[in-house]
Design a protein around this motif. Sequence first.
Motif, PDB file in Angstrom:
ATOM      1  N   LEU A 288      30.167  38.084  40.080  1.00  0.00           N
ATOM      2  CA  LEU A 288      29.103  38.928  39.526  1.00  0.00           C
ATOM      3  C   LEU A 288      27.914  39.003  40.483  1.00  0.00           C
ATOM      4  O   LEU A 288      27.274  40.051  40.647  1.00  0.00           O
ATOM      5  CB  LEU A 288      28.654  38.380  38.169  1.00  0.00           C
ATOM      6  N   ILE A 291      28.975  41.330  43.238  1.00  0.00           N
ATOM      7  CA  ILE A 291      28.908  42.723  42.765  1.00  0.00           C
ATOM      8  C   ILE A 291      27.464  43.194  42.699  1.00  0.00           C
ATOM      9  O   ILE A 291      27.119  44.306  43.121  1.00  0.00           O
ATOM     10  CB  ILE A 291      29.586  42.827  41.385  1.00  0.00           C
ATOM     11  N   ILE A 313      33.807  46.046  44.614  1.00  0.00           N
ATOM     12  CA  ILE A 313      33.455  45.921  43.188  1.00  0.00           C
ATOM     13  C   ILE A 313      34.708  46.069  42.332  1.00  0.00           C
ATOM     14  O   ILE A 313      34.919  45.331  41.372  1.00  0.00           O
ATOM     15  CB  ILE A 313      32.398  46.974  42.809  1.00  0.00           C
ATOM     16  N   ARG A 314      35.570  47.013  42.712  1.00  0.00           N
ATOM     17  CA  ARG A 314      36.813  47.213  41.950  1.00  0.00           C
ATOM     18  C   ARG A 314      37.699  45.955  42.020  1.00  0.00           C
ATOM     19  O   ARG A 314      38.263  45.521  41.017  1.00  0.00           O
ATOM     20  CB  ARG A 314      37.561  48.429  42.502  1.00  0.00           C
ATOM     21  N   ASN A 316      36.862  42.819  42.533  1.00  0.00           N
ATOM     22  CA  ASN A 316      36.287  41.738  41.734  1.00  0.00           C
ATOM     23  C   ASN A 316      36.408  42.026  40.245  1.00  0.00           C
ATOM     24  O   ASN A 316      36.669  41.128  39.436  1.00  0.00           O
ATOM     25  CB  ASN A 316      34.821  41.511  42.119  1.00  0.00           C
ATOM     26  N   THR A 317      36.223  43.302  39.883  1.00  0.00           N
ATOM     27  CA  THR A 317      36.327  43.670  38.467  1.00  0.00           C
ATOM     28  C   THR A 317      37.747  43.452  37.966  1.00  0.00           C
ATOM     29  O   THR A 317      37.967  42.896  36.890  1.00  0.00           O
ATOM     30  CB  THR A 317      35.913  45.144  38.280  1.00  0.00           C
ATOM     31  N   LYS A 320      38.499  39.698  37.630  1.00  0.00           N
ATOM     32  CA  LYS A 320      37.906  39.087  36.432  1.00  0.00           C
ATOM     33  C   LYS A 320      38.535  39.645  35.166  1.00  0.00           C
ATOM     34  O   LYS A 320      38.624  38.945  34.152  1.00  0.00           O
ATOM     35  CB  LYS A 320      36.380  39.323  36.400  1.00  0.00           C
ATOM     36  N   ASN A 321      39.007  40.905  35.225  1.00  0.00           N
ATOM     37  CA  ASN A 321      39.691  41.476  34.080  1.00  0.00           C
ATOM     38  C   ASN A 321      40.990  40.713  33.807  1.00  0.00           C
ATOM     39  O   ASN A 321      41.332  40.427  32.663  1.00  0.00           O
ATOM     40  CB  ASN A 321      39.982  42.959  34.322  1.00  0.00           C
TER      41      ASN A 321
END
Length: 337
Positions: A288, A291, A313-314, A316-317, A320-321
């Motif tokens: 986070l 990001i 960002i994608r 890392n997202t 974490k998803n």
Amino acid sequence: AIEDYENAGKYWQKAADLWQVANNDQDSPDLLFKVGRVRLLQNESEEALDLFVRAEQLKKEQGQFVDGDWYRYLGQAHQELNNFDEAEKNYELAIELAPINSQQFTIAQCLLGLGEVSEQRQLYSQAKSYYQQAEQVSMGDEINELRMNIAAGLYRVYKQAGNSGEALRFLERSKMIQDSLFSRQNIQAIGRLQAENEFEQEKQELAFTQAQEAARQANIRRILWGALALAIILLLIGALYFQSKQKANRQLSRLNAEIQQQKEKLEELDESISRFFTNISHEFRTPLTIIKGMVEKIREKPEVHLEKGSSMIRRNTLSKNDLVTQIYALHKLAARD
């Protein structure tokens, strides 16, 4: 699997001692090697190195082939003792003699070791080369601790060289693998605790049933004795009643102790789950923060950072998803149990 190195070392040492007795005081090189591996896992590097050297000499004296795995462990022991020249020599020999059935893993481990030795010698360019070779060899393997350590090594050398972009990329990769390993290990630990809990519950139910059956048999015996001798029935009933009461009290005390033990295990399970989710929350902070930093860069210079920042960002997202999905699955499992 359970990493009980102390007992593993005892059993391997006992096997080595029995072999020595059965073979006229002659040691088994394979058993010495296994004891040495356990000592290395226990961070007893000097004793491990001594066992490895003895095992290698015996193997050669007996005319047996010494494969690359042996030299890999010799290299690791020398590395932990800061014998860098010997570590490099053994790692290189291990790569040359790597066994076919584990060739890729052995070579990757040795390249990682050579990279760490070069890094400890502050030969960062050479260390980077070894880490990159290790990364290429380990490509296609499932996510594991080896790939995490390779990514961490590349992060350190790129950071040392001032290449912040590559350092950030390998830091992200290392953290992603670490997250996956952390989740997998905690799910397995919780599963083991649940299995132990189910076993204790079943054991308690069987013990209670057995106690009930014992009490029933005692009642039958009292009735039979009463029918045989009416004259002594009062004394007999009094004696059996006192004995039964004492036995029931002991059984009740034992059951209470087992219930208390079960309660403590459940509390331990709850605490483990709470600790797991607490640690998971901390694992969200680093991505986070990354990001957030990239969003600020995009806002300041979108034409420079937009494409690369969006990709980062994608990643890392998505990472974490996946972690959230695993946590949700774990939550459903816990709710069902």
